[in-house]
Design a protein around this motif. Structure first.
Motif, PDB file in Angstrom:
ATOM      1  N   HIS A  78       6.170  61.406 -81.688  1.00 59.87           N
ATOM      2  CA  HIS A  78       7.320  61.585 -80.362  1.00 59.87           C
ATOM      3  C   HIS A  78       9.062  60.226 -81.376  1.00 59.87           C
ATOM      4  N   ILE A  79       9.221  61.557 -81.472  1.00 59.24           N
ATOM      5  CA  ILE A  79      10.289  61.130 -83.192  1.00 59.24           C
ATOM      6  C   ILE A  79      11.249  59.870 -82.366  1.00 59.24           C
ATOM      7  N   PRO A  80      12.087  60.050 -81.293  1.00 53.29           N
ATOM      8  CA  PRO A  80      12.865  59.459 -80.529  1.00 53.29           C
ATOM      9  C   PRO A  80      12.352  58.320 -79.894  1.00 53.29           C
ATOM     10  N   ASN A  81      11.547  58.028 -79.697  1.00 54.50           N
ATOM     11  CA  ASN A  81      10.263  56.768 -79.637  1.00 54.50           C
ATOM     12  C   ASN A  81      10.188  56.023 -80.743  1.00 54.50           C
ATOM     13  N   GLN A  82       9.967  56.962 -81.467  1.00 54.71           N
ATOM     14  CA  GLN A  82      10.327  55.950 -82.778  1.00 54.71           C
ATOM     15  C   GLN A  82      11.199  55.451 -82.795  1.00 54.71           C
ATOM     16  N   ILE A  83      12.233  56.201 -83.622  1.00 53.96           N
ATOM     17  CA  ILE A  83      14.225  55.668 -83.143  1.00 53.96           C
ATOM     18  C   ILE A  83      14.460  54.277 -82.854  1.00 53.96           C
ATOM     19  N   ALA A  84      13.397  54.901 -81.219  1.00 55.40           N
ATOM     20  CA  ALA A  84      14.721  54.019 -80.133  1.00 55.40           C
ATOM     21  C   ALA A  84      13.480  52.336 -80.570  1.00 55.40           C
ATOM     22  N   GLY A  85      12.546  52.826 -80.949  1.00 52.63           N
ATOM     23  CA  GLY A  85      11.718  52.021 -80.965  1.00 52.63           C
ATOM     24  C   GLY A  85      12.256  50.854 -82.345  1.00 52.63           C
ATOM     25  N   SER A  86      12.488  51.484 -83.637  1.00 53.80           N
ATOM     26  CA  SER A  86      12.661  50.709 -84.328  1.00 53.80           C
ATOM     27  C   SER A  86      14.059  50.259 -84.351  1.00 53.80           C
ATOM     28  N   LEU A  87      14.848  50.500 -83.426  1.00 54.35           N
ATOM     29  CA  LEU A  87      16.448  50.052 -82.409  1.00 54.35           C
ATOM     30  C   LEU A  87      16.282  48.338 -82.288  1.00 54.35           C
ATOM     31  N   ILE A  88      15.157  48.781 -81.543  1.00 53.72           N
ATOM     32  CA  ILE A  88      14.584  47.328 -80.677  1.00 53.72           C
ATOM     33  C   ILE A  88      14.346  46.916 -81.303  1.00 53.72           C
ATOM     34  N   ASN A  89      13.571  47.042 -82.421  1.00 52.83           N
ATOM     35  CA  ASN A  89      12.785  45.874 -83.344  1.00 52.83           C
ATOM     36  C   ASN A  89      13.576  45.272 -83.996  1.00 52.83           C
ATOM     37  N   ARG A  90      14.545  45.963 -84.723  1.00 49.84           N
ATOM     38  CA  ARG A  90      16.200  44.884 -85.401  1.00 49.84           C
ATOM     39  C   ARG A  90      16.602  44.358 -84.046  1.00 49.84           C
ATOM     40  N   PHE A  91      16.798  44.276 -83.496  1.00 49.47           N
ATOM     41  CA  PHE A  91      17.457  43.670 -82.558  1.00 49.47           C
ATOM     42  C   PHE A  91      16.654  41.909 -82.284  1.00 49.47           C
ATOM     43  N   TYR A  92      15.158  42.947 -81.948  1.00 44.53           N
ATOM     44  CA  TYR A  92      13.899  41.436 -82.024  1.00 44.53           C
ATOM     45  C   TYR A  92      14.468  40.068 -82.987  1.00 44.53           C
ATOM     46  N   GLU A  93      14.372  41.275 -83.785  1.00 47.86           N
ATOM     47  CA  GLU A  93      14.068  40.159 -85.838  1.00 47.86           C
ATOM     48  C   GLU A  93      15.961  39.513 -85.543  1.00 47.86           C
ATOM     49  N   SER A  94      16.569  39.893 -84.872  1.00 48.07           N
ATOM     50  CA  SER A  94      17.840  39.200 -85.279  1.00 48.07           C
ATOM     51  C   SER A  94      18.294  38.152 -83.945  1.00 48.07           C
ATOM     52  N   LEU A  95      17.111  38.385 -83.268  1.00 52.16           N
ATOM     53  CA  LEU A  95      17.021  37.097 -81.789  1.00 52.16           C
ATOM     54  C   LEU A  95      16.284  35.934 -82.936  1.00 52.16           C
ATOM     55  N   GLU A  96      15.516  36.451 -83.191  1.00 47.75           N
ATOM     56  CA  GLU A  96      14.662  35.274 -84.193  1.00 47.75           C
ATOM     57  C   GLU A  96      15.252  34.645 -84.970  1.00 47.75           C
ATOM     58  N   LYS A  97      15.464  35.957 -86.337  1.00 45.97           N
ATOM     59  CA  LYS A  97      16.547  34.285 -86.789  1.00 45.97           C
ATOM     60  C   LYS A  97      17.764  34.025 -86.355  1.00 45.97           C
ATOM     61  N   GLY A  98      18.150  33.983 -84.659  1.00 44.41           N
ATOM     62  CA  GLY A  98      19.752  33.338 -84.633  1.00 44.41           C
ATOM     63  C   GLY A  98      20.655  34.115 -84.377  1.00 44.41           C
ATOM     64  N   ALA A  99      21.034  35.017 -84.594  1.00 46.14           N
ATOM     65  CA  ALA A  99      22.302  36.030 -84.942  1.00 46.14           C
ATOM     66  C   ALA A  99      22.697  36.121 -83.336  1.00 46.14           C
ATOM     67  N   ILE A 100      21.505  36.491 -82.461  1.00 44.10           N
ATOM     68  CA  ILE A 100      22.023  36.859 -80.982  1.00 44.10           C
ATOM     69  C   ILE A 100      21.269  35.693 -80.555  1.00 44.10           C
ATOM     70  N   SER A 101      22.389  35.245 -79.299  1.00 49.52           N
ATOM     71  CA  SER A 101      21.554  34.456 -78.006  1.00 49.52           C
ATOM     72  C   SER A 101      20.794  35.034 -77.317  1.00 49.52           C
ATOM     73  N   GLN A 102      19.811  34.242 -76.428  1.00 55.92           N
ATOM     74  CA  GLN A 102      19.158  35.377 -75.391  1.00 55.92           C
ATOM     75  C   GLN A 102      19.961  36.374 -74.493  1.00 55.92           C
ATOM     76  N   GLU A 103      20.775  35.329 -74.109  1.00 57.77           N
ATOM     77  CA  GLU A 103      21.420  36.411 -72.949  1.00 57.77           C
ATOM     78  C   GLU A 103      21.857  37.299 -73.590  1.00 57.77           C
ATOM     79  N   GLN A 104      23.149  37.116 -74.960  1.00 59.01           N
ATOM     80  CA  GLN A 104      23.073  38.449 -75.632  1.00 59.01           C
ATOM     81  C   GLN A 104      22.335  39.617 -75.995  1.00 59.01           C
TER      82      GLN A 104
END
Length: 286
Positions: free
Chosen positions: A153-179
């Motif tokens: 399911h390609i749409p799911n794969q793309i959505a998953g990649s977008l969400i994973n990128r946000f998790y990485e930004s959260l772990e790096k401290g680039a965004i806050s938990q609230e954001q």
């Protein structure tokens, strides 16, 4: 989707577009005209039936069944249009979600690499969803930015990649938990829209209902000449095919718009909507 001026009556009346149901129905209309002529000739000249014949009472059946048939066609057309309109609302929601997400990403002031990733990924989700609904494979240009596996399911794969990128930004401290919580709701809407579009596409009208309407229209039309010939004579030859055109056209239109994500003339402008999403996201994040 056909772009047209709804106030230009002459175009509607005198121009036959390639999507016009007349192009699809004229062979059947011609066959019904020939059949009506044969019935008229047989009853008037061969069997020499009179107006007192019991055959003339067939019209009573048409008066009763005509009302039933009209109700079925109204329900069929309304149901198909509801599916078409719901699909348009879902694509509108996809456009709004994509713009809102792009504006929020712009406000976060992420790294240039992350911004370029989302500038690519957000509109590509729309394109992948479009191809998925049309049962085609989609990879897109610069597909190395988001790796996808064929057969999944390609749409799911793309959505998953977008969400994973946000998790990485959260772990790096680039965004806050609230954001992260606020942005997660936008990502959830991608999946909700995809599921709703799949529901429309994969759930057509029940087969028995569609088959019954087609049989009903056919039997109703081919029995018209038997009773009407005594009142109309050979005028049944043009009149009966015209009735077939009206009734069958409603069914053909309903068939075309009940799956609004395809490439038929009356389907939704999915390609244009996806191009607009890509354009607007690039304007926001560019």
């Amino acid at each position: 989707m056909i772009n047209y001026n709804p106030k230009d009556w002459s175009t509607f009346i005198f121009h036959i577009h390639k999507s016009d149901t007349f192009r699809k129905l004229w062979p059947l209309m011609l066959a019904v005209a020939v059949f009506s002529g044969l019935v008229a000739f047989a009853e008037l000249n061969f069997f020499q039936l009179s107006k007192s014949s019991y055959v003339t009472n067939i019209g009573m059946m048409h008066s009763l069944l005509g009302f039933v048939l009209s109700m079925l066609l109204v329900f069929r057309t309304n149901t198909a249009y509801d599916r078409w309109w719901e699909g348009r609302k879902l694509l509108g929601s996809l456009t709004n979600v994509s713009r809102n997400l792009a504006m929020k990403i712009k406000a976060l002031k992420l790294t240039e690499e992350d911004v370029r990733f989302f500038e690519y990924g957000i509109p590509k989700y729309a394109f992948a969803l479009k191809e998925h609904l049309r049962e085609r494979m989609y990879f897109g240009k610069n597909s190395l930015l988001i790796e996808v596996e064929e057969g999944k399911h390609i749409p799911n794969q793309i959505a998953g990649s977008l969400i994973n990128r946000f998790y990485e930004s959260l772990e790096k401290g680039a965004i806050s938990q609230e954001q992260f919580i606020v942005l997660s709701s936008d990502f959830n809407q991608f999946t909700d829209i995809c599921g709703a579009c799949e529901r429309i596409k994969n759930t057509p009208i029940p087969y028995s209902y569609s088959a019954f309407i087609k049989k009903f229209i056919f039997i109703y039309v081919i029995t018209l000449p038997f009773g009407w010939v005594f009142s109309l004579g050979y005028f049944v030859v043009p009149i009966v095919p015209f009735i077939l055109y009206v009734l069958a056209s409603l069914e053909l239109i309903a068939e075309e718009i009940e799956n609004p994500f395809g490439e038929d003339a009356n389907d939704l402008p999915v390609d244009q909507i996806c191009n607009n999403i890509e354009k607007h996201v690039e304007e926001i994040l560019g």
